[in-house]
Design a protein around this motif. Structure first.
Motif, PDB file in Angstrom:
ATOM      1  N   LEU A 278      52.597  67.503  60.076  1.00 38.59           N
ATOM      2  CA  LEU A 278      51.465  66.788  59.881  1.00 38.59           C
ATOM      3  C   LEU A 278      50.808  66.707  58.151  1.00 38.59           C
ATOM      4  CD1 LEU A 278      49.391  66.834  63.161  1.00 38.59           C
ATOM      5  CD2 LEU A 278      50.913  64.851  62.337  1.00 38.59           C
ATOM      6  N   LEU A 279      50.687  67.688  57.884  1.00 39.85           N
ATOM      7  CA  LEU A 279      50.144  67.935  56.406  1.00 39.85           C
ATOM      8  C   LEU A 279      51.203  67.390  55.501  1.00 39.85           C
ATOM      9  CD1 LEU A 279      48.166  71.379  56.688  1.00 39.85           C
ATOM     10  CD2 LEU A 279      47.297  69.009  56.442  1.00 39.85           C
ATOM     11  N   GLN A 280      52.259  67.653  55.896  1.00 37.27           N
ATOM     12  CA  GLN A 280      53.511  67.407  54.875  1.00 37.27           C
ATOM     13  C   GLN A 280      53.658  65.825  54.880  1.00 37.27           C
ATOM     14  OE1 GLN A 280      55.593  69.394  52.843  1.00 37.27           O
ATOM     15  NE2 GLN A 280      55.750  67.403  51.892  1.00 37.27           N
ATOM     16  N   ALA A 281      53.262  65.270  56.096  1.00 41.75           N
ATOM     17  CA  ALA A 281      53.589  63.842  55.954  1.00 41.75           C
ATOM     18  C   ALA A 281      52.398  63.113  55.523  1.00 41.75           C
ATOM     19  CB  ALA A 281      53.231  63.516  57.574  1.00 41.75           C
ATOM     20  N   VAL A 282      51.247  63.788  55.626  1.00 40.39           N
ATOM     21  CA  VAL A 282      50.116  63.261  54.639  1.00 40.39           C
ATOM     22  C   VAL A 282      50.297  63.261  53.344  1.00 40.39           C
ATOM     23  CG1 VAL A 282      47.589  63.731  53.960  1.00 40.39           C
ATOM     24  CG2 VAL A 282      48.409  63.688  56.672  1.00 40.39           C
ATOM     25  N   ALA A 283      50.954  64.483  52.921  1.00 43.78           N
ATOM     26  CA  ALA A 283      51.282  64.719  51.241  1.00 43.78           C
ATOM     27  C   ALA A 283      52.121  63.796  50.984  1.00 43.78           C
ATOM     28  CB  ALA A 283      51.708  66.184  51.144  1.00 43.78           C
ATOM     29  N   ASN A 284      53.218  63.400  51.734  1.00 42.34           N
ATOM     30  CA  ASN A 284      54.383  62.402  51.264  1.00 42.34           C
ATOM     31  C   ASN A 284      53.487  60.974  51.102  1.00 42.34           C
ATOM     32  OD1 ASN A 284      56.308  64.390  51.830  1.00 42.34           O
ATOM     33  ND2 ASN A 284      56.760  64.030  53.752  1.00 42.34           N
ATOM     34  N   GLY A 285      52.621  60.813  52.080  1.00 38.07           N
ATOM     35  CA  GLY A 285      51.914  59.583  51.806  1.00 38.07           C
ATOM     36  C   GLY A 285      51.138  59.411  50.558  1.00 38.07           C
ATOM     37  N   LEU A 286      50.483  60.453  50.331  1.00 33.89           N
ATOM     38  CA  LEU A 286      49.573  60.438  49.239  1.00 33.89           C
ATOM     39  C   LEU A 286      50.597  60.344  48.064  1.00 33.89           C
ATOM     40  CD1 LEU A 286      46.937  63.098  50.419  1.00 33.89           C
ATOM     41  CD2 LEU A 286      46.473  60.776  50.046  1.00 33.89           C
ATOM     42  N   ALA A 287      51.767  60.613  47.968  1.00 38.63           N
ATOM     43  CA  ALA A 287      52.680  60.851  46.814  1.00 38.63           C
ATOM     44  C   ALA A 287      53.254  59.472  46.438  1.00 38.63           C
ATOM     45  CB  ALA A 287      53.516  61.805  46.944  1.00 38.63           C
ATOM     46  N   VAL A 288      53.112  58.503  47.481  1.00 40.89           N
ATOM     47  CA  VAL A 288      53.821  57.244  47.165  1.00 40.89           C
ATOM     48  C   VAL A 288      52.976  56.729  45.901  1.00 40.89           C
ATOM     49  CG1 VAL A 288      54.086  54.887  48.337  1.00 40.89           C
ATOM     50  CG2 VAL A 288      54.323  57.100  49.616  1.00 40.89           C
ATOM     51  N   PRO A 289      53.995  56.180  44.986  1.00 34.86           N
ATOM     52  CA  PRO A 289      53.375  55.505  43.861  1.00 34.86           C
ATOM     53  C   PRO A 289      52.691  54.102  44.107  1.00 34.86           C
ATOM     54  CG  PRO A 289      55.756  55.909  43.493  1.00 34.86           C
ATOM     55  CD  PRO A 289      55.395  56.309  44.929  1.00 34.86           C
ATOM     56  N   GLN A 290      51.663  54.069  43.351  1.00 39.34           N
ATOM     57  CA  GLN A 290      50.692  52.928  43.611  1.00 39.34           C
ATOM     58  C   GLN A 290      51.376  51.591  43.739  1.00 39.34           C
ATOM     59  OE1 GLN A 290      47.428  53.659  43.905  1.00 39.34           O
ATOM     60  NE2 GLN A 290      46.712  51.622  44.297  1.00 39.34           N
ATOM     61  N   ASP A 291      52.377  51.280  43.194  1.00 38.36           N
ATOM     62  CA  ASP A 291      52.972  50.010  42.967  1.00 38.36           C
ATOM     63  C   ASP A 291      54.038  49.838  44.436  1.00 38.36           C
ATOM     64  OD1 ASP A 291      54.880  51.975  42.125  1.00 38.36           O
ATOM     65  OD2 ASP A 291      55.814  50.464  40.450  1.00 38.36           O
ATOM     66  N   LYS A 292      54.296  51.005  44.985  1.00 41.08           N
ATOM     67  CA  LYS A 292      55.089  50.864  46.129  1.00 41.08           C
ATOM     68  C   LYS A 292      54.172  51.182  47.462  1.00 41.08           C
ATOM     69  CE  LYS A 292      58.839  51.383  43.751  1.00 41.08           C
ATOM     70  NZ  LYS A 292      60.133  50.200  43.883  1.00 41.08           N
ATOM     71  N   LEU A 293      53.017  51.044  47.278  1.00 41.84           N
ATOM     72  CA  LEU A 293      52.071  51.173  48.519  1.00 41.84           C
ATOM     73  C   LEU A 293      52.516  49.908  49.588  1.00 41.84           C
ATOM     74  CD1 LEU A 293      48.791  52.369  47.278  1.00 41.84           C
ATOM     75  CD2 LEU A 293      50.367  53.544  48.226  1.00 41.84           C
ATOM     76  N   PRO A 294      52.252  50.081  50.865  1.00 45.25           N
ATOM     77  CA  PRO A 294      52.435  48.978  51.867  1.00 45.25           C
ATOM     78  C   PRO A 294      51.447  48.066  51.893  1.00 45.25           C
ATOM     79  CG  PRO A 294      52.596  51.356  52.811  1.00 45.25           C
ATOM     80  CD  PRO A 294      52.322  51.472  51.563  1.00 45.25           C
ATOM     81  N   GLN A 295      51.889  46.619  51.882  1.00 47.65           N
ATOM     82  CA  GLN A 295      50.811  45.718  51.877  1.00 47.65           C
ATOM     83  C   GLN A 295      50.881  44.751  53.329  1.00 47.65           C
ATOM     84  OE1 GLN A 295      48.526  45.110  49.519  1.00 47.65           O
ATOM     85  NE2 GLN A 295      49.484  46.688  48.249  1.00 47.65           N
ATOM     86  N   VAL A 296      49.933  44.923  54.008  1.00 44.89           N
ATOM     87  CA  VAL A 296      49.918  44.346  55.163  1.00 44.89           C
ATOM     88  C   VAL A 296      49.074  43.016  55.418  1.00 44.89           C
ATOM     89  CG1 VAL A 296      48.051  45.595  55.985  1.00 44.89           C
ATOM     90  CG2 VAL A 296      49.705  44.378  57.672  1.00 44.89           C
ATOM     91  N   HIS A 297      49.699  41.805  55.724  1.00 42.67           N
ATOM     92  CA  HIS A 297      48.927  40.594  55.715  1.00 42.67           C
ATOM     93  C   HIS A 297      47.748  40.927  56.836  1.00 42.67           C
ATOM     94  CE1 HIS A 297      51.637  38.530  53.426  1.00 42.67           C
ATOM     95  NE2 HIS A 297      52.642  38.804  54.357  1.00 42.67           N
ATOM     96  N   SER A 298      46.765  40.438  56.446  1.00 44.06           N
ATOM     97  CA  SER A 298      45.495  40.572  57.454  1.00 44.06           C
ATOM     98  C   SER A 298      45.686  39.925  58.581  1.00 44.06           C
ATOM     99  CB  SER A 298      43.933  39.930  56.726  1.00 44.06           C
ATOM    100  OG  SER A 298      44.230  38.398  56.657  1.00 44.06           O
ATOM    101  N   GLY A 299      46.267  38.910  59.031  1.00 38.60           N
ATOM    102  CA  GLY A 299      46.410  38.337  60.313  1.00 38.60           C
ATOM    103  C   GLY A 299      45.532  37.346  60.588  1.00 38.60           C
TER     104      GLY A 299
END
Length: 377
Positions: free
Chosen positions: A285-306
């Protein structure tokens, strides 16, 4: 109508586990004009869900088909595709997806008794409620969440499974007669036809976090962490052959994505994380969190609000008038407002200069198409 010997004693139903018996059954069923079906699956117990039992009833017999036995279930396909045979299901959406997913089977001439009961204005349209109301039959709910992939079946499980279809043809006939009296049989047939074409969407290449409940309220960085956590959970579930929710709950994943713990001390601070869970999954879990925090700003997921698009003032007023009309029409017809017309349809109809009356289903055009066209003109 020939009375079935085992309607009152479902324990007498035969379980089909060999090809010869199945072929003989298919030959008999092919001569019927109406058949009732139901499926049991194992989605609550295994990573990849599958059909584990097929129940079928005619006017003269009830049978249970074991698709996990060494038999070719696809010999049923011509029956399901035969337009001369009415196929009765209750709440068929999941069944249509499952039959196509597991066996490539498509259903023609479907009649969904749940839809039928809704169009008759039934307040409770679950199968258990309908069977109790109309036949005084109680369904044993103990086996609704059973693991149907386990063998052998207990006699109680066989009894439970058979009750799901043993009275379905008689229920269909009652509902059909009442729908004809109300002039709504064609409405249900159209809705059933639409359900018969339902298929599970392909998720290939799609971010898992985008279909996570509540994702629209999460920040992009939280979504990135959530995506890594979901992938971690999914891999653990696949290896253990259990549904992902049995590894970690959605609520816990959301909390982890929001709090983003960096070490075991911060994991302990999450009250729903037990010491046993930290010992078993903490490092991953800690490794997964670290991987998510390492995602570059311009690659962050974008979700439509719905959220629905903001309507202009004119369209907003038209939607309000349509909703008032829908309330009155719902009361007049004795139908739920969602059956009469959903909000997406009303907003499309409210567009200035709209010709979207063509979006109505055949039964909607028949029941109130001219009335709606006049209202929006």
């Amino acid at each position: 109508m020939q009375k079935k010997n085992n309607v009152t004693n479902p324990a007498a139903a035969h379980l089909v586990t060999d090809q010869k018996t199945l072929d003989e059954l298919v030959e008999r069923l092919s001569r019927e004009s109406v058949l009732a079906f139901d499926l049991e699956a194992d989605s609550l117990h295994h990573y990849t869900e599958k059909v584990c039992l097929i129940q079928v009833s005619s006017t003269s017999e009830d049978r249970l088909i074991d698709p996990l036995a060494p038999i070719d279930v696809k010999v049923l396909a011509p029956i399901f595709a035969n337009p001369a045979i009415k196929k009765i299901f209750h709440g068929a959406d999941y069944d249509m997806r499952s039959l196509y997913r597991d066996f490539g089977i498509e259903v023609v001439n479907l009649f969904d008794t749940m839809i039928a009961s809704q169009f008759l204005g039934e307040s409770e349209f679950g199968l258990a409620a309908l069977l109790k109301k109309r036949f005084g039959v109680e369904l044993d709910k103990r086996y609704q969440k059973a693991d149907w992939s386990k063998r052998p079946f207990s006699q109680e499980m066989l009894d439970y499974a058979m009750k799901d279809t043993s009275l379905l043809i008689e229920l269909y006939r009652q509902l059909e007669a009442e729908l004809k009296q109300k002039g709504r049989l064609a409405w249900v047939e159209e809705e059933s036809e639409l359900v018969a074409g339902v298929r599970s969407p392909s998720r290939e290449g799609e971010l898992m976090c985008l279909r996570f409940k509540g994702a629209s309220k999460m920040k992009p960085r939280e979504l990135a962490v959530l995506e890594e956590l979901l992938r971690f959970r999914d891999e653990k579930a696949r290896l253990a052959d259990v549904p992902p929710f049995r590894i970690l709950s959605n609520d816990l994943l959301r909390e982890l994505a929001e709090k983003q713990p960096r070490n075991n001390f911060e994991l302990v601070g999450i009250h729903t994380m037990s010491s046993k869970l930290i010992e078993r999954l903490g490092r991953g879990l800690l490794q997964a969190v670290a991987n998510g925090l390492a995602v570059p700003q311009d690659k962050l997921p974008q979700v439509h609000s719905g959220r629905r698009p903001v309507l202009d003032r004119l369209q907003d007023e038209r939607v309000k008038r349509l909703k008032v009309w829908r309330e009155a029409k719902s009361a007049q017809l004795g139908l739920g407002i969602g059956l009469v017309a959903n909000n997406t349809l009303l907003e499309a109809l409210a567009e200035p200069g709209s010709q979207n009356i063509t979006l109505l289903k055949r039964w909607q055009r028949e029941a109130f198409g001219d009335e709606l066209a006049s209202l929006i003109s």
